[in-house]
Write an enzyme that holds these catalytic residues in place. Structure first.
Site, PDB file in Angstrom:
ATOM      1  N   LYS A 180       0.816  -1.215   0.000  1.00 49.65           N
ATOM      2  CA  LYS A 180       0.000   0.000   0.000  1.00 49.65           C
ATOM      3  C   LYS A 180       0.846   1.259   0.000  1.00 49.65           C
ATOM      4  O   LYS A 180       0.446   2.275  -0.561  1.00 49.65           O
ATOM      5  CB  LYS A 180      -0.965   0.011   1.192  1.00 49.65           C
ATOM      6  CG  LYS A 180      -2.142  -0.932   1.012  1.00 49.65           C
ATOM      7  CD  LYS A 180      -3.310  -0.542   1.896  1.00 49.65           C
ATOM      8  CE  LYS A 180      -4.464  -1.520   1.718  1.00 49.65           C
ATOM      9  NZ  LYS A 180      -5.538  -1.296   2.692  1.00 49.65           N
TER      10      LYS A 180
ATOM     11  N   LYS B  88      -7.073 -15.988  -8.904  1.00 51.98           N
ATOM     12  CA  LYS B  88      -8.300 -15.931  -8.117  1.00 51.98           C
ATOM     13  C   LYS B  88      -9.192 -14.766  -8.571  1.00 51.98           C
ATOM     14  O   LYS B  88      -8.677 -13.707  -8.938  1.00 51.98           O
ATOM     15  CB  LYS B  88      -7.904 -15.740  -6.653  1.00 51.98           C
ATOM     16  CG  LYS B  88      -9.020 -15.950  -5.678  1.00 51.98           C
ATOM     17  CD  LYS B  88      -8.520 -15.775  -4.250  1.00 51.98           C
ATOM     18  CE  LYS B  88      -9.652 -15.222  -3.410  1.00 51.98           C
ATOM     19  NZ  LYS B  88      -9.251 -14.513  -2.239  1.00 51.98           N
TER      20      LYS B  88
ATOM     21  N   LYS C 270     -12.377  -8.986  -6.296  1.00 51.54           N
ATOM     22  CA  LYS C 270     -13.381  -7.938  -6.457  1.00 51.54           C
ATOM     23  C   LYS C 270     -12.758  -6.619  -6.884  1.00 51.54           C
ATOM     24  O   LYS C 270     -13.447  -5.729  -7.365  1.00 51.54           O
ATOM     25  CB  LYS C 270     -14.214  -7.778  -5.187  1.00 51.54           C
ATOM     26  CG  LYS C 270     -13.444  -7.395  -3.937  1.00 51.54           C
ATOM     27  CD  LYS C 270     -14.418  -7.293  -2.772  1.00 51.54           C
ATOM     28  CE  LYS C 270     -13.819  -6.669  -1.542  1.00 51.54           C
ATOM     29  NZ  LYS C 270     -13.027  -7.568  -0.712  1.00 51.54           N
TER      30      LYS C 270
END
Ligand code: TRP
Length: 333
Positions: free
Chosen positions: A115, A197, A200
């Site tokens: 991040k 995978k 979202k």
């Protein structure tokens, strides 16, 4: 233990944008989970502000997240659903735990490294101590198990280290939690890169089917799903795209791979993909209807938040006052 049950704690980001991967892999099993565990589900708005948010969006997504989880079957009578900022004990315990967490430990967290690379203009102290707030979330409820994705395992391990360190100085303060990582068997893969995978937050929105996608969008995404140059629907090594679609179809219909192979014997991929899209859209429709109903009733949502916060505060306060007492803070009666 609460009411003779072990305690499960989950933090959910206020994103309101869950995928069918989240639905099939986790959310669908929530009701079974609440039979076995005393479950806390916390919408982590305080964690969300470690990166810049548009306030109106954060507020809306907090309502949306609660609505979506309830629409997927999470029952506020059987689970404690609440919003993190409504229970100030989270921030208070985080402060105490900050003093039991080492700079070096936090520097090693991969999510912090990722991040801070992504938001290099805003590497704030909250981003750095994010895992400490998460440890506070978990430890406040004397949590036994933490169901998380593999990406959060490192944070749960740090939480265990912090709790153990605290307990070594002040015995019997915290229950040491175990992470529960869902079995890979249920992993739903990207529709565009089926070895990855389904995420979202994938930038390619064709790769992911959202619970709130409308019927046409769902069917279109499945029609475009990447498969292979074979022509018959069968489950086999190397056929990642078809295997994934078969897994999705199997979970929605309860059919086995053999039954699916028989059903589509002699039929092409086009027909199969359409069938997968249709069962998925059919399954999502009632969820979407409930979501819309909840979203149009803010007063009800707020009553759920309020009840959840009161319940959570009761347990959180108990742990927090124990911690404050052990630390030597003066308590006023
Ligand atoms: N960090 C978690 C995530 O990004 C969310 C979270 C916050 C959490 N507090 C938690 C998860 C406590 C489990 C337990 O998904």
């Amino acid at each position: 233990m609460i009411q003779d049950k072990k305690v499960s704690f989950s933090g959910v980001q206020p994103s309101g944008n869950l995928s069918i991967g989240n639905y099939l892999g986790a959310i669908r099993n929530f009701s079974a989970f609440s039979e076995q565990y005393k479950c806390f589900y916390c919408v982590v708005d305080a964690h969300a502000i470690t990166v810049r948010q548009v306030p109106a969006d954060l507020r809306r997504r907090t309502y949306e997240t609660l609505s979506l989880y309830m629409a997927c079957g999470l029952d506020p009578e059987k689970n404690t659903l609440y919003v993190q900022s409504h229970v100030p004990a989270h921030a208070e315990l985080a402060w105490a735990l900050n003093c039991f967490t080492m700079f070096g430990e936090l520097s090693r967290m991969t999510q912090f490294k990722d991040k801070s690379a992504k938001h290099s203009d805003n590497i704030n102290a909250g981003l750095f101590t994010y895992p400490v707030l998460m440890a506070a979330d978990i430890l406040l409820y004397q949590t036994d198990v933490v169901p998380v994705g593999i990406d959060q395992k490192q944070h749960v391990e740090l939480c265990r280290d912090i709790a153990t360190r605290f307990n070594n100085v002040f015995p019997d303060t915290f229950t040491i939690p175990e992470p529960i990582i869902p079995k890979t068997g249920m992993k739903i893969m990207s529709l565009v890169e089926p070895t990855k995978k389904m995420s979202k937050s994938d930038e390619n929105t064709n790769a992911v089917v959202y619970i709130l996608d409308d019927r046409d969008t769902i069917i279109r995404k499945f029609k475009r799903a990447v498969t292979d140059s074979d022509t018959c629907v069968r489950y086999a090594e190397g056929k990642d795209g078809i295997n994934n679609l078969m897994n999705i179809y199997a979970t929605f219909t309860g059919k086995t791979h053999e039954e699916i192979e028989r059903e589509f014997d002699g039929k092409g991929y086009g027909e199969f993909k359409l069938a997968v899209g249709e069962v998925c859209a059919d399954a999502m429709q009632p969820v979407q209807q409930k979501f819309a109903a909840y979203m149009s009733d803010k007063a009800y949502l707020e009553s759920v938040m309020k009840k959840g916060a009161e319940e959570a505060s009761y347990y959180a306060r108990k742990t927090l006052s124990k911690v404050h007492k052990k630390l030597g803070f003066v308590s006023l009666r």
